[in-house]
Design a protein around this motif. Structure first.
Motif, short mmCIF file in Angstrom:
data_model
loop_
_atom_site.label_atom_id
_atom_site.label_comp_id
_atom_site.label_asym_id
_atom_site.label_seq_id
_atom_site.Cartn_x
_atom_site.Cartn_y
_atom_site.Cartn_z
N TRP A 142 0.82 -1.21 0.00
CA TRP A 142 0.00 0.00 0.00
C TRP A 142 0.86 1.27 0.00
CZ3 TRP A 142 -4.95 0.04 -1.20
CH2 TRP A 142 -5.67 -1.14 -1.09
N VAL A 143 2.03 1.20 0.63
CA VAL A 143 2.97 2.33 0.56
C VAL A 143 3.45 2.50 -0.88
CG1 VAL A 143 5.23 3.17 1.32
CG2 VAL A 143 3.64 2.15 2.98
N LEU A 144 3.78 1.39 -1.53
CA LEU A 144 4.19 1.43 -2.94
C LEU A 144 3.11 2.09 -3.80
CD1 LEU A 144 5.96 0.67 -5.38
CD2 LEU A 144 4.90 -1.62 -5.31
N LYS A 145 1.87 1.67 -3.62
CA LYS A 145 0.77 2.24 -4.39
C LYS A 145 0.68 3.74 -4.19
CE LYS A 145 -4.22 1.85 -5.30
NZ LYS A 145 -4.45 3.30 -5.35
N ARG A 146 0.79 4.17 -2.96
CA ARG A 146 0.70 5.60 -2.64
C ARG A 146 1.84 6.39 -3.30
NH1 ARG A 146 -3.52 8.53 0.07
NH2 ARG A 146 -2.69 10.63 0.10
N LEU A 147 3.04 5.85 -3.21
CA LEU A 147 4.20 6.53 -3.80
C LEU A 147 4.08 6.63 -5.31
CD1 LEU A 147 7.02 4.90 -1.63
CD2 LEU A 147 6.29 7.31 -1.56
N LEU A 148 3.62 5.55 -5.94
CA LEU A 148 3.43 5.58 -7.40
C LEU A 148 2.32 6.55 -7.78
CD1 LEU A 148 3.77 1.77 -8.23
CD2 LEU A 148 5.46 3.58 -8.65
N ASP A 149 1.23 6.56 -7.01
CA ASP A 149 0.14 7.50 -7.27
C ASP A 149 0.62 8.95 -7.16
OD1 ASP A 149 -1.65 5.44 -7.66
OD2 ASP A 149 -2.63 5.62 -5.71
N ASP A 150 1.62 9.17 -6.28
CA ASP A 150 2.15 10.52 -6.08
C ASP A 150 3.22 10.89 -7.12
OD1 ASP A 150 0.47 10.89 -3.95
OD2 ASP A 150 2.01 10.75 -2.40
N GLY A 151 3.53 9.96 -8.03
CA GLY A 151 4.39 10.29 -9.15
C GLY A 151 5.87 10.01 -8.97
N HIS A 152 6.24 9.21 -7.99
CA HIS A 152 7.66 8.95 -7.73
C HIS A 152 8.16 7.72 -8.48
CE1 HIS A 152 7.37 12.06 -4.75
NE2 HIS A 152 6.46 11.38 -4.07
N HIS A 153 9.49 7.59 -8.51
CA HIS A 153 10.15 6.41 -9.04
C HIS A 153 10.54 5.52 -7.86
CE1 HIS A 153 11.49 9.36 -12.41
NE2 HIS A 153 10.29 8.86 -12.67
N VAL A 154 10.11 4.26 -7.87
CA VAL A 154 10.27 3.41 -6.70
C VAL A 154 10.97 2.10 -7.05
CG1 VAL A 154 9.11 2.34 -4.72
CG2 VAL A 154 8.08 4.35 -5.82
N TRP A 155 11.97 1.77 -6.24
CA TRP A 155 12.66 0.48 -6.28
C TRP A 155 12.22 -0.29 -5.04
CZ3 TRP A 155 14.35 4.85 -8.35
CH2 TRP A 155 15.11 4.83 -9.54
N VAL A 156 11.83 -1.55 -5.22
CA VAL A 156 11.38 -2.39 -4.11
C VAL A 156 12.42 -3.47 -3.84
CG1 VAL A 156 9.67 -4.11 -3.37
CG2 VAL A 156 8.92 -1.99 -4.49
N LEU A 157 12.87 -3.55 -2.58
CA LEU A 157 13.77 -4.62 -2.14
C LEU A 157 13.02 -5.47 -1.12
CD1 LEU A 157 16.60 -5.96 -1.91
CD2 LEU A 157 17.10 -4.29 -0.09
N ASP A 158 12.93 -6.78 -1.38
CA ASP A 158 12.19 -7.67 -0.49
C ASP A 158 12.74 -9.08 -0.67
OD1 ASP A 158 10.05 -9.24 0.80
OD2 ASP A 158 8.88 -7.40 0.70
N ASP A 159 12.97 -9.79 0.43
CA ASP A 159 13.46 -11.16 0.31
C ASP A 159 12.33 -12.18 0.23
OD1 ASP A 159 12.52 -11.36 2.90
OD2 ASP A 159 14.46 -11.83 3.81
N LEU A 160 11.09 -11.70 0.29
CA LEU A 160 9.88 -12.53 0.17
C LEU A 160 9.74 -13.56 1.29
CD1 LEU A 160 9.76 -13.11 -3.70
CD2 LEU A 160 8.69 -11.28 -2.34
#
Length: 315
Positions: free
Chosen positions: A15-33
């Motif tokens: 949901w943080v990713l969605k918000r950041l993308l909606d706000d127009g930013h460039h996002v890299w996600v790091l996650d070990d799953l």
């Protein structure tokens, strides 16, 4: 802005990713799953602001170094963590390594590249609420589990980088967050588990006597809080709570969800020593510094969550 989001394939991270993308930013996600799922972020893969998903651990310093050297981040939202209280009791080493040492590795990269860090902590660091006005950021802490202890240690490291180096940093303590994309099994939250059991015709099992209370924050309200803590300089060097400002006993939560007391059963508590009897958030500081307050009521949040669980195959 260029933003690194650790734990971005997790429940809140999604949901943080969605918000950041909606706000127009460039996002890299790091996650070990280890707790997140690629399916959580699949819908964002083609978004023009979604730069990359990197499957990797915050304990891998070479991955972190390559990311920070190559991408000139403006903010790091650090959500990657071990989050299960019982797991931390059974295996404290893993939780300490991920939550404390991993945070140190992220901090070091932020310091070297002067990147603001938003550190996701937890309300589980607090002692029980004794004031009807709720828990403020000055409330006594009580590390009743290795999870809480690891988060407190990491919080102190984050704030030390603000004081020692002037690194822009904020510690955020959301209260119990729930909503769509939360797991409905053993690693999930109480709301998701209760709703899934209701829909499956199963009993709702309550640990202990069920009088313990929780302040339940809808995930979109939480994500808005997390993101805005990164945008504002007013919270640099601060610890900030977010919650609904209303608590509910687990007994009453179960009744609200299933509306049939015959389907509710009390069972022996798996970690009574780490239970916090009353959690109630005072979010006055977030309102004062960020202009943030929750928008979704508990009843509306439960309705939205149940609607999602009914409609998804992600669980």
């Amino acid at each position: 802005m260029n933003i690194l989001l650790t734990g971005g394939a997790g429940f809140i991270g999604r949901w943080v990713l969605k918000r950041l993308l909606d706000d127009g930013h460039h996002v890299w996600v790091l996650d070990d799953l280890s707790n997140g799922r690629e399916a959580n972020i699949a819908e964002f893969r083609e978004h023009p602001g979604f730069r990359a998903f990197i499957k990797g651990s915050i304990l891998n310093e070479s991955i972190l170094s390559d990311l920070f050297v190559g991408n000139r981040f403006d903010i790091c939202y650090h959500l990657g963590a071990s989050i299960n209280v019982q797991d931390s009791i059974d295996d404290p080493r893993t939780t300490f390594n991920n939550d404390t040492i991993g945070t140190f590795y992220v901090l070091e990269q932020c310091r070297r590249h002067n990147v603001k860090i938003v550190f996701m902590s937890t309300c589980m660091v607090y002692d029980r609420c004794t004031d009807e006005g709720g828990i403020t950021e000055e409330h006594p802490l009580k590390p009743a589990s290795p999870y809480a202890g690891s988060k407190i240690a990491a919080e102190n490291m984050v704030l030390s980088y603000w004081h020692a180096y002037g690194l822009p940093a904020v510690v955020i303590r959301p209260f119990n967050t729930y909503g769509p994309f939360q797991k409905t099994g053993g690693e999930g939250g109480v709301v998701a588990i209760f709703i899934k059991n209701k829909l499956d015709g199963k009993e709702l099992k309550i640990y202990g006597d069920g009088t313990q209370t929780r302040d339940l924050l809808y995930v979109e309200d939480c994500a808005r809080f997390v993101v805005e803590a990164g945008y504002s300089d007013k919270v640099n060097g601060e610890v900030v709570n977010a919650g609904l400002g209303r608590d509910i006993a687990i007994n009453d939560l179960a009744k609200l969800i299933v509306q049939d007391e015959s389907r509710i059963r009390h069972v022996e508590h798996i970690h009574p020593q780490s239970e916090i009897q009353k959690l109630l958030c005072n979010y006055g500081k977030a309102k004062r510094l960020l202009g943030w307050e929750p928008q979704i009521s508990l009843e509306e949040g439960i309705r939205r969550t149940e609607e999602w669980i009914r409609s998804t195959d992600l669980i």
